[in-house]
Design an enzyme around this catalytic site. Structure first.
Site, PDB file in Angstrom:
ATOM      1  N   SER A 131       0.224 -38.798  18.184  1.00  0.00           N
ATOM      2  CA  SER A 131       0.038 -37.698  19.126  1.00  0.00           C
ATOM      3  C   SER A 131      -0.732 -36.594  18.409  1.00  0.00           C
ATOM      4  CB  SER A 131       1.407 -37.230  19.651  1.00  0.00           C
ATOM      5  OG  SER A 131       1.248 -36.260  20.663  1.00  0.00           O
ATOM      6  N   HIS A 186      -1.359 -40.010  22.678  1.00  0.00           N
ATOM      7  CA  HIS A 186      -1.191 -39.094  23.808  1.00  0.00           C
ATOM      8  C   HIS A 186      -2.520 -38.414  24.099  1.00  0.00           C
ATOM      9  CE1 HIS A 186       3.334 -38.678  22.671  1.00  0.00           C
ATOM     10  NE2 HIS A 186       3.065 -39.837  23.250  1.00  0.00           N
ATOM     11  N   ASP A 188       8.496 -39.491  20.948  1.00  0.00           N
ATOM     12  CA  ASP A 188       7.956 -40.724  21.505  1.00  0.00           C
ATOM     13  C   ASP A 188       7.684 -41.699  20.362  1.00  0.00           C
ATOM     14  OD1 ASP A 188       7.034 -42.528  23.378  1.00  0.00           O
ATOM     15  OD2 ASP A 188       5.069 -41.591  23.609  1.00  0.00           O
TER      16      ASP A 188
END
Length: 192
Positions: A12, A39, A132
């Site tokens: 991310s 992401h 995540d």
């Protein structure tokens, strides 16, 4: 020794720089497909594959529905879609609800890859600002796969790697600059 069939990477915040560093150290003859879940802003055209393509000898392309991942290629999850591996080992895309506020979700991709590749999967968690990937790493471990985590000290955002480490799912905790070499070691890659 385990014969690995695929690498999956989740990242991310700060992920683009980390990915460029890793991929620049991977030769074009690398024997496994590399699947990347990052992401991304949902309403923009992803330029991730273009950026990565300029930093590696491997072929970098956006993952597409019903495509079977192949060696010597890097596949990036498209924005606003979850990227899954189906029962035949092919990519599937869906727009199910976000997981950990994200679509694509690292957890979703890791879980389906773990179910298909089982002990033949290498997973890598890089820099990121949420958790995540932790549940995905758990699934990789439960299916016999390998979990590599970037050392938080070398991550632009420490939360994602720390979450996996604190949950006890990391097999290897490696500084960013050493991850490429670890992948070559795990796949017994030798220069042609």
């Amino acid at each position: 020794m385990t014969s690995y069939l695929a690498v999956i990477i989740g990242c991310s915040t700060g992920g683009v720089n980390a990915l460029c560093k890793i991929l620049s150290g991977i030769p074009k003859e690398f024997p496994l497909p590399i699947i990347i879940v990052s992401h991304l802003c949902p309403n923009t055209l992803s330029l991730l594959s273009n950026v990565l393509d300029n930093n590696t000898e491997l072929s970098v392309i956006d993952a597409e529905e019903k495509v079977l991942p192949k060696a010597h290629h890097v596949y990036t999850a498209p924005p606003n879609y979850h990227l899954l591996i189906d029962d035949n080992g092919k990519f599937a895309l869906n727009v199910d609800p976000k997981v950990c506020f994200s679509r694509p979700s690292i957890d979703v991709s890791f879980e389906t890859a773990a179910e298909y590749y089982r002990e033949n999967l290498i997973s890598i968690i890089l820099t990121g600002a949420n958790s995540d990937g932790t549940q995905g790493a758990k699934m990789v471990k439960n299916n016999g796969g390998l979990v590599i985590v970037q050392t938080p000290e070398t991550a632009e955002a420490k939360s994602m790697p720390e979450s996996v480490i604190n949950a006890g799912y990391a097999d290897h905790i490696i500084p960013l600059q050493d991850i490429s070499a670890k992948l070559l070691e795990l796949t017994n890659w030798k220069p042609i």
